[in-house]
Motif scaffolding. Structure first.
Motif, PDB file in Angstrom:
ATOM      1  N   CYS A 248      21.471 -21.191  28.105  1.00 55.97           N
ATOM      2  CA  CYS A 248      21.269 -22.566  28.568  1.00 55.97           C
ATOM      3  C   CYS A 248      21.773 -23.605  27.562  1.00 55.97           C
ATOM      4  O   CYS A 248      21.821 -24.793  27.858  1.00 55.97           O
ATOM      5  CB  CYS A 248      19.782 -22.805  28.829  1.00 55.97           C
ATOM      6  N   CYS A 253      16.027 -20.763  22.707  1.00 57.90           N
ATOM      7  CA  CYS A 253      16.286 -19.456  23.325  1.00 57.90           C
ATOM      8  C   CYS A 253      17.000 -18.525  22.354  1.00 57.90           C
ATOM      9  O   CYS A 253      16.703 -17.338  22.276  1.00 57.90           O
ATOM     10  CB  CYS A 253      17.110 -19.627  24.599  1.00 57.90           C
ATOM     11  N   CYS A 279      19.973 -19.059  32.426  1.00 59.04           N
ATOM     12  CA  CYS A 279      19.855 -18.532  31.055  1.00 59.04           C
ATOM     13  C   CYS A 279      19.066 -17.228  31.055  1.00 59.04           C
ATOM     14  O   CYS A 279      18.035 -17.120  31.710  1.00 59.04           O
ATOM     15  CB  CYS A 279      19.151 -19.581  30.183  1.00 59.04           C
ATOM     16  N   CYS A 281      17.252 -16.063  28.878  1.00 60.94           N
ATOM     17  CA  CYS A 281      15.975 -16.154  28.160  1.00 60.94           C
ATOM     18  C   CYS A 281      14.943 -17.002  28.913  1.00 60.94           C
ATOM     19  O   CYS A 281      13.837 -16.559  29.166  1.00 60.94           O
ATOM     20  CB  CYS A 281      16.227 -16.708  26.763  1.00 60.94           C
ATOM     21  N   CYS A 282      15.325 -18.232  29.300  1.00 66.30           N
ATOM     22  CA  CYS A 282      14.328 -19.161  29.851  1.00 66.30           C
ATOM     23  C   CYS A 282      14.470 -19.403  31.344  1.00 66.30           C
ATOM     24  O   CYS A 282      13.593 -20.004  31.971  1.00 66.30           O
ATOM     25  CB  CYS A 282      14.397 -20.494  29.116  1.00 66.30           C
TER      26      CYS A 282
HETATM   27 ZN   LIG Z   1      17.482 -20.787  27.731  1.00 69.94          ZN
END
Ligand SMILES: [Zn+2]
Length: 296
Positions: A248, A253, A279, A281-282
Motif C-alpha cells: 500500500c 506494513c 496490500c 499486509c493491511c
Molecule cells: Zn499496507
C-alpha cells in the motif's frame, strides 16, 4: 548509471538483476530517492548489487555546498551518489559457485584456460602443452607443469573456477586431439588440435551466456507470487527466494513484515506487475508491486 551497473552485472559477471526503486524505509538516509539492482544468490538470499542515489539539494544545504549561478546568486548544488563495490566479488562467488568451489565467468576469470598435461614425463608432452599455450595467446592461458598428479590438478582447476581446462597426454598427441572440460557443466569435449582457437573462442562465449542463463533460471525458479498474507508467510516459512506481492506504500506494513518474518522490501521494480488490488499486509488499496526477500 544504474543501467551501466545492470549491464555490467549481466553481460560481464553473468548475474541477472532486477532494476527498481527502493522504498522510503530502505533508501539511503537523507536521499530523495535510491535506485537499485537486486540479485538473488544461490542460497536464495538477496544481495543489493549496485545503487544510485538522488540527493537533491538536501546534503548541499546541510554542508553549505554552493555555487555562483549565471545570474550571479549563490545556489545549492544538486548531488547524486552511486556505487558498485567489491561486494560484487562476493556475488560472483555466491551466484555461480558450487560444492567443488568457484565457477568464474570467462570474461572476468584471471585464467580462462588451464592446460593440464597427462603423463607429463612422457616424451614430448610438456613441449606440446607449451606449444598449445603459445598457439592460444589470444586467451589468458597457463600450463600446470607442477609435480602434482593430474587428478589433483583437475580438482584444483575446479576449485579455482577456471572456465576451461585442456587435458592432453601422449595418446591424444598421437591422435592429434585434446580434451576440453567445461567448469560450469563439466562436459568433456574432444577437440582436434588444429581447431583449438576457434573451438575455445566459441566455448568461452557459450559458457559466458550459459552461466547467465543458468543464474536466470535459478532466479525464476526461486521467485514466487503471493496474493494473501497467509501465502506470503507460508512461502517464506518453507522456501528462500524473492516473493512478489502488492504493497500500500505505508511504512507500517513494511515494518510489520520485517518484524514478523525478517524479510525486507528489496525494490519496487521498474517493470511493475499487477497481482491483486490490495496490500498483502493491511488490505488497503495497493500502490506498488514489491520484491521481498531475505537480505545479506
Ligand atoms: Zn499496507
Amino acid at each position: 548509471m544504474l543501467n551501466v551497473y545492470a549491464d555490467f552485472c549481466e553481460q560481464v559477471l553473468a548475474i541477472p538483476v532486477i532494476r527498481g526503486k527502493k522504498t522510503d524505509k530502505e533508501k539511503f538516509a537523507g536521499a530523495e530517492a535510491t535506485y537499485t539492482i537486486e540479485a538473488l544468490m544461490h542460497d536464495g538470499k538477496a544481495l543489493q548489487s549496485g545503487t544510485s542515489h538522488n540527493f537533491g539539494d538536501g546534503f548541499a544545504k546541510a554542508f553549505g555546498i554552493q555555487y555562483t549561478d549565471k545570474d550571479n546568486t549563490l545556489k545549492y548544488v544538486h548531488q547524486t551518489y552511486w556505487g558498485m563495490t567489491t561486494r560484487l566479488i562476493g556475488a560472483v562467488i555466491m551466484v555461480h559457485g558450487d560444492d567443488s568451489g568457484l565457477v568464474l565467468p570467462p570474461l572476468v576469470a584471471p585464467v580462462q584456460v588451464m592446460i593440464v598435461p597427462v603423463r607429463q614425463k612422457a616424451e614430448g608432452v610438456l613441449e606440446k602443452a607449451f606449444e598449445i599455450k603459445d598457439q592460444l595467446s589470444q586467451f589468458r592461458v597457463k600450463v600446470d607443469d607442477s609435480d602434482k598428479s593430474p587428478g589433483w590438478k583437475f580438482s584444483e582447476c575446479e576449485m579455482r573456477g577456471i572456465p576451461l581446462r585442456i587435458e592432453i597426454g601422449p595418446k591424444d598427441i598421437e591422435e592429434g586431439k585434446c580434451v576440453l572440460v567445461r567448469r560450469d557443466t563439466r562436459e568433456k569435449i574432444e577437440c582436434p588440435l588444429d581447431q583449438m582457437e576457434t573451438m575455445i573462442a566459441e566455448l568461452l562465449e557459450k559458457i559466458q551466456k550459459d552461466m547467465l542463463e543458468h543464474a536466470r533460471n535459478h532466479r525464476e525458479q526461486h521467485t514466487y507470487t503471493a496474493q494473501t498474507m497467509e501465502e506470503f508467510e507460508n512461502i517464506f516459512a518453507e522456501k528462500t527466494g524473492f516473493v512478489k506481492a502488492m504493497w500500500c506504500g505505508d511504512r507500517a506494513c513494511e515494518d510489520a513484515i520485517k518484524e514478523k518474518l525478517s524479510v525486507s522490501s528489496r525494490c519496487m521494480p521498474f517493470e511493475q506487475e499487477h497481482i491483486t488490488d490490495t496490500c498483502i499486509c493491511c488490505g488497503k488499496p495497493a500502490v506498488k508491486m514489491v520484491y521481498w526477500g531475505k537480505a545479506y
